[in-house]
Structures are given as structure tokens and as C-alpha cells.
Design a protein around this motif. Structure first.
Motif, PDB file in Angstrom:
ATOM      1  N   TRP A  28      34.084  36.522  41.436  1.00 14.39           N
ATOM      2  CA  TRP A  28      34.808  36.482  42.715  1.00 14.39           C
ATOM      3  C   TRP A  28      33.863  36.146  43.857  1.00 14.39           C
ATOM      4  N   THR A  35      37.367  32.087  47.439  1.00 12.04           N
ATOM      5  CA  THR A  35      37.413  33.147  48.449  1.00 12.04           C
ATOM      6  C   THR A  35      37.826  32.566  49.806  1.00 12.04           C
ATOM      7  N   LEU A  54      38.979  42.816  43.963  1.00 11.53           N
ATOM      8  CA  LEU A  54      38.463  41.697  43.167  1.00 11.53           C
ATOM      9  C   LEU A  54      36.939  41.723  43.069  1.00 11.53           C
ATOM     10  N   LEU A 133      40.041  35.566  37.450  1.00 12.68           N
ATOM     11  CA  LEU A 133      38.707  36.121  37.181  1.00 12.68           C
ATOM     12  C   LEU A 133      38.596  36.601  35.738  1.00 12.68           C
TER      13      LEU A 133
END
Ligand code: UCC
Ligand code: FAD
Length: 583
Positions: A28, A35, A54, A133
């Protein structure tokens, strides 16, 4: 008198050079594009708690989950048909890491997030990010999770969450309590056809009182066969032994794989486990249903249309898995490029190597935009805050994004492996599985061609309205750029002109779409991603997004038009194809 010279290999057995391996970082916090985009999609009050979760989850993936994923690859499932005393048991043995992935999936709420709906229309976005993820480190547990989410969605769409067996199933599919958590299968494919399910399905359903039936048939591909329940299709036989052929004869059924009390299999024989190119972590089996107790879940004859709710979700999971595989391969490749030396410099110093990787980066960013849009649209639809246009685009983009990201993920994984040189081909680096596991993404949940035909289904069903809607939405996203100057403006003009030309050609000769469906779908994928990127670039002025948008839009966005100019979709071309291929 000879002098003793110390040379490097005099004592060493393995030489003195050891390559620093690529390092896997928090997926992440190290993903600057994801992001950044997420901050643009989520309101601040949602972004804050989501990014906290996250970031923590990313750390857990690095420190714990990724190793479990590797273990799933190294200890694939096996099947034991008989116990020591000759009893048929058909036990699928999975490693402990696989079982731990099940518990982790529950605890982390990778299905639950979408149904708790804590962040309303942004909940799906949050769930998609979490799965993005998780997927490459899940040891393919992402597969049962996709089907579990799809089954929950089906139960919800049919309004069954409070009814009989479905109440218990829905609660278990969407719980965070690992001891209660269930996964689901999706048994559609039979020997006669996985694409043409309507003609391929031989499984019969005999009535056994109320909504109960007994199923008899052979399910040819069933993944994550250790699941607790499944949704499946079968043909109901009436009291006179009659059944209806084709789609109209198919009904959707719910069944639990084991008897609740005895824990015995529900009259299911696990005939064999498939020996596969990839997805080796995943128990994919051939199943004989021999009087399997099942419940009629859809109206009679509405099986395909009803299981389509599941397909909508599993195809989204497929897309996000494709994009996360691209990102993971690329993250490893760029880290390696900064460590590996050739001809005196690290690879990262060579413009040729960087050009190769940067093309993959742009591809991955555009693909991320597509799944971000899918998550946004689905969340809006489920929370009834989307427009009619949004609903139409969601339906149209579902097959488009699935087929496009799947294809690109294979290409990106392959190129990333090459960027490691020989090491990319070596099993214990963990890299080859990235390519193997990508290859399936364009096959299951509908092949590229079959999904291209699904795009045409959407156009036909809406009398062409879906394309009009698509063009309007894309033009809307280009509006601001068209009033500026420079690269973004000319990209926007190219897209607007291309869309007009494509619509005109199709209106004049709709039959071109029969053979041009795949390139048509590619054109929709590329132009949609381009329009979103251009929109974000003009609105934010963020240089990184401007570069991404400009580069993405500078490729051939309309392979449908390019190939149509070559006559590829003509009757003459089709005849030449047949002569060339089958003469
Ligand atoms: O592969 C599988 C699981 C793999 C493991 C899980 C991985 C999850 C991702 C993990 C990531 C790591 S399960 C098997 C998947 N199988 C497929 O996807 C089947 C592919 N074939 C198709 O999609 C075909 O297009 C069919 C089966 C849908 C075609 O069937 P028909 O019967 O010929 O189609 P019709 O007659 O055109 O459609 C029947 C009805 C229509 O509705 P009505 O009757 O109201 O007009 C269609 O509009 O179904 C509706 N329909 C749909 N609705 C058909 N497709 C869709 C759709 N996609 N969405 C909404
Ligand atoms: P076919 O339908 O025979 O297709 C062969 C080729 O023909 C494809 O390239 C296809 O694109 C093309 N084609 C077909 N029709 C057309 C057309 N009209 N025009 C142009 N091209 C066409 N299924 C399940 O139900 N549950 C599962 O859990 C499951 N797990 C799987 C796991 C793995 C590892 C794999 C590989 C498959 C799994 N499948 C599962 C099956 C998968 O969904 C099917 O293999 C897939 O849908 C294709 O069906 P098929 O194999 O019958 O190919």
C-alpha cells in the motif's frame, strides 16, 4: 620460488558474488499511484480510516501473509479417495497455510467490508483496495473469496438474506468470525461447454419436495472444491421426465457440500483434481453429483440470468487480481533494476531498460484506473446513489474491464519476468508463478472472446443505448480538456473523433462487430481509461497524472478502427481466414 597469490575462487565453493534479491515492501504505502488516486476518489473522512487499515494490512502482508501464500504454492492440495479401511472418503487435503488464509480472509473482512457497508458507496472501493493488496500474497485464496462474494451478492440480489437456508449461508459468507466463515464455489462448467453453458449443461434436477431437488451430473471444473457451499446450474426434469433444452431449461441451485450433522459429502464424488499450468495452490476438481441435495434458488428457467449476479462480482475480482498481479510483478522488477548491475551500471541507469518498465507502469496505472472506476460504479449502484448512466456503464464495463485487464496482466507478467533475466525463469525466486497464475485470468470467468460477445449482448439488449451512453460519459470527462490547449487537448480531440467514427461505422454496418467484437471491447477499455486519466489530469494539474494521461492516450486507442481500415472484419477476410486456417 613461486609466490602464493590469493584469488577469489581459491577457497570458495560458490564464488564470491551474491546478488541482492528484490525486496517486497508494504504494497500500500509503496504504491504511489494507487494511494494518490484513492485520495481523489474517497472523501477525506473515508480515506483516513481506510488508509490506516490498508497500511497495517500491507505490513501484515509483508511480515506474515506473503510467506503463507508461497507455502500454498509449495504444498499444493492432494486428494485421498479411500481411507485405510477401504471407505470412499474423497478428502481434499490442503496445507495449513491455505487454511490460515481462510481465517485471515474472514478476520480482515475481505468479503464482509462490502456487506457491512460502513462507508456506504465507498465500501466497495475500500474492499477492492484491500483485495488488490491481498490477492498476489493470498496463495490464490483470492479465488474462493471471489466466489464467496459473488454468492453473497446473488443471495442479496434475490432478496433471500432472511429466508430459510440462505439466511445462515449469507451470515456465514459475510462474517468476520473465522470459526463461522464459509466460502462458496461456482459450478457452471461441464464437459460439453464452459462458454456455451446453456448447451453444455447436462446436470439434471429431480424434485424432492418443496424447493428441494436431487442433482445428477458431472461438473468438469470446480475450483476451491473445499468450499462449504456452492451455486450451480441444472435442468429440472418434470414428473413426466421432460426437460427443456437451452437457456430456458436452466435453473440456479444452492447446495451445501457436506451434510451438516454427519459432515459426509453431499452425494458428491471428487473424481480427480485437475493437473494445471498454474493456480496450483487451488483445489480444482471434477465432481460427480449423484443425488446431491440442493435447493432451487432462482425461478425455473432463469438460471443463467440469476447466476449473472455472481459473474458480475467474480469478474470484478478477476480484474482486480489482474491489476494487482501487474503491480506486484512491476514492484519487484523496479526494485531489482535498482540493484542488479550489468555492463558496469545498475539496470536502472539504462534508458532502454527503463523504457521497457515505464511502458508496463503506464499499462498498470491505466488498468488501476479501470478497477477504481468499477469499484466506484458498483458502490454507487449498491447504495442507490448512481445515475441511470452509471448503471449502464457498470454493466458495459464489467466484461470490458475483465477481458482487458486479464490480457494485459499476462503481457506485463511476462515482460517483468524477462526483466529479471534468467532469474525470472527460476522457480524458487517465486517469480514464475506470477506468469502462470496470470494466464488463467483470461480463461476462467469467461474467455476474452466470450466476454467480447457479452459486450455486444449489452449493446443489443439496450438497442444501442449503451454505446450512446458510453460516448456521452466519455465526452463529459473530456469536456474540460477540450477547452484547454496542448497535449491533453489533442488527446481529448482524438478520443472524441474516434468515438464518433466508431459509432458511425457500427450504425452503418453493425455486422462488423461480429468479428470485430474483441477489438471493439479493447477500444472501449483504452478510451475509457484515457478519458478518466485526462479528466483527473485537467482537474488536478498533477504532473504525474498529466504524464500518465498523455502517454496512455498517445497509443492506438482504437484498435477497432485501425483493424477495420485493414478490412479485418470483412466477409473477404473471414473467408481468407477459413482457407488459411483449415485448408
Ligand atoms: O470460471 C469459473 C470460476 C473460476 C474460479 C473463480 C475465479 C474468480 C476470480 C478470481 C480471481 C483470482 S466459473 C464459470 C464461469 N463461466 C462463465 O463465465 C461463462 C462464460 N459464458 C458466458 O458468459 C455466456 O455469455 C453465457 C453463459 C452467459 C451465455 O449464456 P446464454 O444462455 O446463451 O445467454 P443469453 O440467452 O444471451 O442470456 C440469458 C440471460 C439473458 O437475460 P434475459 O433472459 O433477462 O434477457 C441475459 O441478458 O442471462 C442474461 N445475461 C447476463 N446478465 C447473460 N450474461 C449476463 C451478464 N454477464 N450479466 C447480466
Ligand atoms: P470453450 O467454451 O470450449 O472455448 C474454447 C475457445 O473457443 C475459447 O478460446 C473461447 O473464447 C472460444 N469461443 C467459444 N465460443 C466462441 C464464439 N462464439 N466466438 C468466438 N470464440 C468463441 N468453471 C466453473 O464453472 N467453476 C470453476 O470453479 C472453474 N474453475 C476453473 C479453474 C481453472 C484453473 C480453469 C482453467 C477453468 C475453470 N473453470 C471453472 C472453467 C472455465 O470457466 C471455462 O474453462 C471457460 O469458461 C471456458 O470454457 P471451455 O473450457 O468449455 O472452453
Amino acid at each position: 620460488e613461486s609466490k602464493v597469490v590469493e584469488v577469489d575462487f581459491a577457497k570458495a565453493k560458490h564464488g564470491t558474488f551474491f546478488q541482492q534479491p528484490p525486496q517486497f515492501r508494504n504494497p500500500w504505502t509503496s504504491d504511489t499511484f494507487a494511494t494518490k488516486l484513492t485520495q481523489l476518489y474517497l472523501p477525506k473522512e473515508v480515506f483516513r480510516p481506510v488508509t490506516v487499515d490498508l497500511t497495517r494490512f500491507g505490513d501484515r502482508i509483508v511480515s506474515e501473509i506473503d510467506a503463507l501464500g508461497n507455502e500454498c504454492e509449495n504444498y499444493p492440495p492432494t486428494l485421498t479417495h479411500f481411507d485405510a479401511w477401504g471407505n470412499r472418503i474423497d478428502e481434499i487435503n490442503t496445507c495449513s497455510a491455505w487454511k490460515q488464509q481462510k481465517a485471515i480472509s474472514a478476520e480482515e473482512g475481505v468479503v464482509a467490508i462490502a456487506y457491512e457497508n460502513a462507508y456506504r458507496e465507498y465500501s466497495r472501493f475500500y474492499q477492492v483496495l484491500k483485495l488488490y493488496l491481498y490477492a498476489p500474497s493470498s496463495g490464490l485464496y483470492s479465488c474462493p473469496i471471489a466466489m464467496t462474494d459473488g454468492a453473497a451478492k446473488c443471495i442479496k440480489s434475490l432478496g433471500l438474506t432472511q429466508q430459510s437456508v440462505y439466511k445462515n449461508a449469507f451470515e456465514r459468507l459475510t462474517t468476520r468470525d473465522a470459526s463461522q466463515f464459509w466460502t462458496s464455489g461456482q459450478w457452471m462448467t461441464e464437459k460439453g461447454g464452459g462458454s456455451d453453458v446453456a448447451n453444455g449443461t447436462e446436470t439434471l434436477a429431480l424434485h424432492d419436495g418443496d424447493d428441494e431437488y436431487k442433482l445428477y451430473g458431472y461438473k468438469w471444473f470446480s475450483s476451491a472444491t473445499d468450499s462449504d457451499m456452492t451455486l450451480t446450474l441444472a435442468r429440472i426434469v418434470d414428473n413426466d421426465g421432460n426437460k427443456t433444452a437451452g437457456t430456458k431449461g436452466l435453473t440456479m441451485f444452492y447446495l451445501e457440500t457436506r451434510n451438516e450433522d454427519t459432515k459426509q459429502l453431499n452425494n458428491i464424488n471428487v473424481v480427480k483434481l485437475k493437473n494445471k499450468l498454474g493456480t496450483r495452490q487451488l483445489p480444482t476438481a471434477e465432481l460427480l453429483l449423484d443425488g446431491t441435495r440442493a435447493f432451487k434458488m432462482s425461478n425455473e428457467g432463469r438460471g443463467v440470468a440469476s447466476i449473472a449476479d455472481m459473474l458480475q462480482i467474480t469478474r470484478l475480482h478477476n480484474s482486480l487480481s489482474a491489476v494487482s498481479g501487474m503491480r506486484r510483478s512491476l514492484a519487484m522488477a523496479t526494485d531489482y533494476a535498482s540493484k542488479r548491475k550489468a555492463f558496469g551500471n545498475t539496470l536502472s541507469r539504462y534508458p532502454l531498460h527503463n523504457n521497457t518498465l515505464a511502458e508496463l507502469e503506464i499499462e498498470t496505472r491505466a488498468a488501476f484506473v479501470l478497477i477504481a472506476e468499477m469499484a466506484r460504479l458498483l458502490g454507487a449502484d449498491e447504495n442507490k446513489v448512481g445515475s441511470d448512466n452509471d448503471k449502464m456503464i457498470l454493466r458495459l464495463l464489467n466484461p470490458v474491464v475483465k477481458l482487458y485487464t486479464a490480457k494485459q496482466s499476462i503481457a506485463v507478467a511476462s515482460e517483468c519476468l524477462e526483466s529479471f533475466g534468467g532469474q525470472g525463469y527460476i522457480e524458487d525466486t517465486g517469480l514464475p508463478k506470477l506468469l502462470r497464475d496470470a494466464q488463467v485470468l483470461s480463461i476462467w470467468e469467461g474467455t476474452s472472446n466470450v466476454l467480447s460477445l457479452d459486450v455486444l449482448r449489452v449493446l443489443n439488449k439496450s438497442n444501442g443505448e449503451a454505446l450512446v451512453c458510453f460516448n456521452n460519459v466519455v465526452n463529459q470527462k473530456l469536456r474540460k480538456a477540450l477547452t484547454t490547449s496542448g497535449d491533453l487537448k489533442s488527446s481529448a480531440e482524438t478520443i472524441a473523433d474516434g468515438l464518433n467514427e466508431m459509432a458511425k461505422i457500427i450504425a452503418e454496418n453493425p455486422r462488423l462487430l461480429e468479428s470485430g467484437a474483441r477489438y471493439f471491447a479493447f477500444s472501449l477499455a483504452r478510451t475509457y481509461a484515457a478519458a478518466v486519466l485526462i479528466d483527473l489530469a485537467t482537474k488536478t494539474g498533477d504532473q504525474d497524472i498529466v504524464v500518465t494521461a498523455t502517454r496512455w492516450a498517445s497509443q492506438d486507442l482504437f484498435p477497432f478502427l485501425t483493424n477495420n481500415r485493414k478490412g479485418m472484419f470483412s466477409a473477404q477476410y473471414a473467408k481468407e481466414n477459413r482457407d488459411m486456417l483449415y485448408s
